[in-house]
Scaffold this motif. Structure first.
Motif, mmCIF file in Angstrom:
data_model
loop_
_atom_site.group_PDB
_atom_site.id
_atom_site.type_symbol
_atom_site.label_atom_id
_atom_site.label_comp_id
_atom_site.label_asym_id
_atom_site.label_seq_id
_atom_site.Cartn_x
_atom_site.Cartn_y
_atom_site.Cartn_z
ATOM 1 N N GLN A 40 56.656 7.538 7.975
ATOM 2 C CA GLN A 40 56.919 6.424 8.879
ATOM 3 C C GLN A 40 55.630 5.884 9.480
ATOM 4 O OE1 GLN A 40 59.007 7.015 12.704
ATOM 5 N NE2 GLN A 40 60.143 5.124 12.261
ATOM 6 N N VAL A 41 54.719 6.767 9.829
ATOM 7 C CA VAL A 41 53.482 6.348 10.475
ATOM 8 C C VAL A 41 52.323 6.476 9.499
ATOM 9 C CG1 VAL A 41 51.871 6.805 12.352
ATOM 10 C CG2 VAL A 41 54.336 7.035 12.740
ATOM 11 N N GLU A 42 51.706 5.368 9.229
ATOM 12 C CA GLU A 42 50.454 5.304 8.490
ATOM 13 C C GLU A 42 49.648 4.202 9.149
ATOM 14 O OE1 GLU A 42 48.949 3.904 4.177
ATOM 15 O OE2 GLU A 42 50.524 5.427 4.152
ATOM 16 N N ILE A 43 48.614 4.588 9.850
ATOM 17 C CA ILE A 43 47.834 3.619 10.617
ATOM 18 C C ILE A 43 47.066 2.714 9.671
ATOM 19 C CG2 ILE A 43 46.029 3.355 12.368
ATOM 20 C CD1 ILE A 43 48.737 4.608 13.338
ATOM 21 N N GLY A 44 47.108 1.439 9.968
ATOM 22 C CA GLY A 44 46.369 0.479 9.155
ATOM 23 C C GLY A 44 46.545 -0.915 9.687
ATOM 24 N N GLY A 45 45.666 -1.767 9.278
ATOM 25 C CA GLY A 45 45.708 -3.161 9.710
ATOM 26 C C GLY A 45 46.159 -4.060 8.578
ATOM 27 N N ASN A 46 45.490 -5.202 8.457
ATOM 28 C CA ASN A 46 45.901 -6.213 7.494
ATOM 29 C C ASN A 46 45.772 -5.761 6.043
ATOM 30 O OD1 ASN A 46 46.515 -7.903 9.589
ATOM 31 N ND2 ASN A 46 44.592 -9.028 9.501
ATOM 32 N N SER A 47 44.957 -4.752 5.771
ATOM 33 C CA SER A 47 44.842 -4.264 4.396
ATOM 34 C C SER A 47 46.037 -3.395 3.998
ATOM 35 C CB SER A 47 43.543 -3.481 4.213
ATOM 36 O OG SER A 47 43.566 -2.315 5.015
ATOM 37 N N ARG A 48 46.790 -2.889 4.975
ATOM 38 C CA ARG A 48 47.928 -2.003 4.706
ATOM 39 C C ARG A 48 49.279 -2.623 5.043
ATOM 40 N NH1 ARG A 48 48.170 0.999 1.393
ATOM 41 N NH2 ARG A 48 49.534 2.478 2.361
ATOM 42 N N TYR A 49 49.292 -3.643 5.900
ATOM 43 C CA TYR A 49 50.552 -4.216 6.377
ATOM 44 C C TYR A 49 50.481 -5.736 6.414
ATOM 45 C CZ TYR A 49 51.759 0.475 7.941
ATOM 46 O OH TYR A 49 52.035 1.815 7.970
ATOM 47 N N ARG A 50 51.633 -6.349 6.248
ATOM 48 C CA ARG A 50 51.770 -7.788 6.449
ATOM 49 C C ARG A 50 53.019 -8.036 7.276
ATOM 50 N NH1 ARG A 50 51.299 -9.917 0.488
ATOM 51 N NH2 ARG A 50 53.496 -9.962 0.933
ATOM 52 N N ALA A 51 52.918 -8.929 8.238
ATOM 53 C CA ALA A 51 54.082 -9.365 9.007
ATOM 54 C C ALA A 51 54.793 -10.428 8.176
ATOM 55 C CB ALA A 51 53.650 -9.927 10.352
ATOM 56 N N VAL A 52 56.083 -10.193 7.893
ATOM 57 C CA VAL A 52 56.827 -11.100 7.025
ATOM 58 C C VAL A 52 58.207 -11.393 7.610
ATOM 59 C CG1 VAL A 52 55.629 -10.369 4.906
ATOM 60 C CG2 VAL A 52 57.729 -9.206 5.593
ATOM 61 N N CYS A 53 58.811 -12.469 7.133
ATOM 62 C CA CYS A 53 60.186 -12.793 7.530
ATOM 63 C C CYS A 53 61.142 -11.915 6.718
ATOM 64 C CB CYS A 53 60.472 -14.271 7.279
ATOM 65 S SG CYS A 53 60.542 -14.745 5.536
ATOM 66 N N GLY A 54 62.390 -11.885 7.117
ATOM 67 C CA GLY A 54 63.381 -11.082 6.413
ATOM 68 C C GLY A 54 63.539 -11.478 4.955
ATOM 69 N N ARG A 55 63.461 -12.756 4.674
ATOM 70 C CA ARG A 55 63.622 -13.243 3.296
ATOM 71 C C ARG A 55 62.484 -12.745 2.411
ATOM 72 N NH1 ARG A 55 64.282 -19.600 1.751
ATOM 73 N NH2 ARG A 55 64.285 -19.327 -0.508
ATOM 74 N N CYS A 56 61.244 -12.880 2.885
ATOM 75 C CA CYS A 56 60.102 -12.416 2.094
ATOM 76 C C CYS A 56 60.093 -10.893 1.976
ATOM 77 C CB CYS A 56 58.793 -12.933 2.697
ATOM 78 S SG CYS A 56 58.574 -14.725 2.478
ATOM 79 N N PHE A 57 60.562 -10.210 3.019
ATOM 80 C CA PHE A 57 60.670 -8.747 2.976
ATOM 81 C C PHE A 57 61.609 -8.331 1.847
ATOM 82 C CE2 PHE A 57 62.534 -4.680 4.354
ATOM 83 C CZ PHE A 57 61.397 -3.959 4.637
ATOM 84 N N ARG A 58 62.743 -9.008 1.741
ATOM 85 C CA ARG A 58 63.741 -8.687 0.715
ATOM 86 C C ARG A 58 63.303 -9.124 -0.668
ATOM 87 N NH1 ARG A 58 67.862 -5.510 1.930
ATOM 88 N NH2 ARG A 58 68.427 -5.614 4.102
ATOM 89 N N ALA A 59 62.581 -10.225 -0.761
ATOM 90 C CA ALA A 59 62.201 -10.775 -2.066
ATOM 91 C C ALA A 59 61.041 -10.011 -2.697
ATOM 92 C CB ALA A 59 61.817 -12.242 -1.890
ATOM 93 N N SER A 60 60.313 -9.268 -1.902
ATOM 94 C CA SER A 60 59.126 -8.564 -2.442
ATOM 95 C C SER A 60 59.516 -7.307 -3.185
ATOM 96 C CB SER A 60 58.182 -8.192 -1.305
ATOM 97 O OG SER A 60 57.685 -9.362 -0.735
#
Length: 186
Positions: free
Chosen positions: A166-186
């Motif tokens: 659940q926890v893995e520290i990281g910034g933009n190289s590890r995470y992206r803030a996305v909408c529900g649609r893009c989350f599901r489509a990826s």
């Protein structure tokens, strides 16, 4: 009347920036604040609240063993308690912060993520959603332009990851803030 506040958002919505601004506003008027951040998040060095815009400030570090009742009993004159990375609080710590707000009449403002990369609540966030007197969703946008509500973990090639701790520290190289649609489509 003091309250327990939870200000949550997906990554990169400006939560740390907002916390730093609130601290500045209190201190500019001569009021003392206590600022805490999670020890597990050491992206910018241990014990710092850091905005992606650049401002940074030393903060007290909390972990699962931190006793907020004891720490804040020793701090008469504190006008506000600010907590960054509040998703890493324990349920008992959230109960303690609730008590501080209501019984010691000190506002407590917590900033953090609501959910992890799998869309699951963090323990601290779940407790804050249950106990906070006021909740505010801070907004950021997905690459597609919609409101981002999810935190998507990605690999080095930018592909969505669906498994892991659940926890893995990281910034933009590890995470992206996305909408529900893009989350599901990826």
């Amino acid at each position: 009347m003091a309250k327990l506040f939870f200000r949550y958002a997906a990554m990169n919505a400006g939560k740390s920036t907002a916390l730093l601004q609130v601290a500045h506003n209190y201190e500019e008027r001569g009021h003392a604040v206590r600022i805490f951040t999670a020890g597990v998040d050491d992206r910018y060095g241990k014990g710092f609240v850091t905005s992606r815009l650049g401002p940074q400030r030393l903060a007290e570090v909390f972990n699962a063993a931190t006793d907020f009742r004891a720490l804040l009993t020793q701090s008469p004159g504190v006008a506000c308690v600010l907590v960054d990375e509040a998703q890493f609080l324990t349920k008992d710590q959230v109960w303690s912060l609730h008590e501080i707000a209501h019984m010691r009449h000190v506002p407590v403002i917590c900033y953090g993520l609501r959910t992890d990369f799998q869309g699951e609540l963090f323990g601290g966030s779940a407790a804050l959603l249950a106990l906070a007197d006021e909740m505010d969703e801070m907004k950021t946008i997905c690459d597609c332009g919609r409101k981002a509500t999810m935190n998507m973990r990605v690999d080095a090639s930018g592909r969505k990851l669906t498994e892991g701790a659940q926890v893995e520290i990281g910034g933009n190289s590890r995470y992206r803030a996305v909408c529900g649609r893009c989350f599901r489509a990826s």
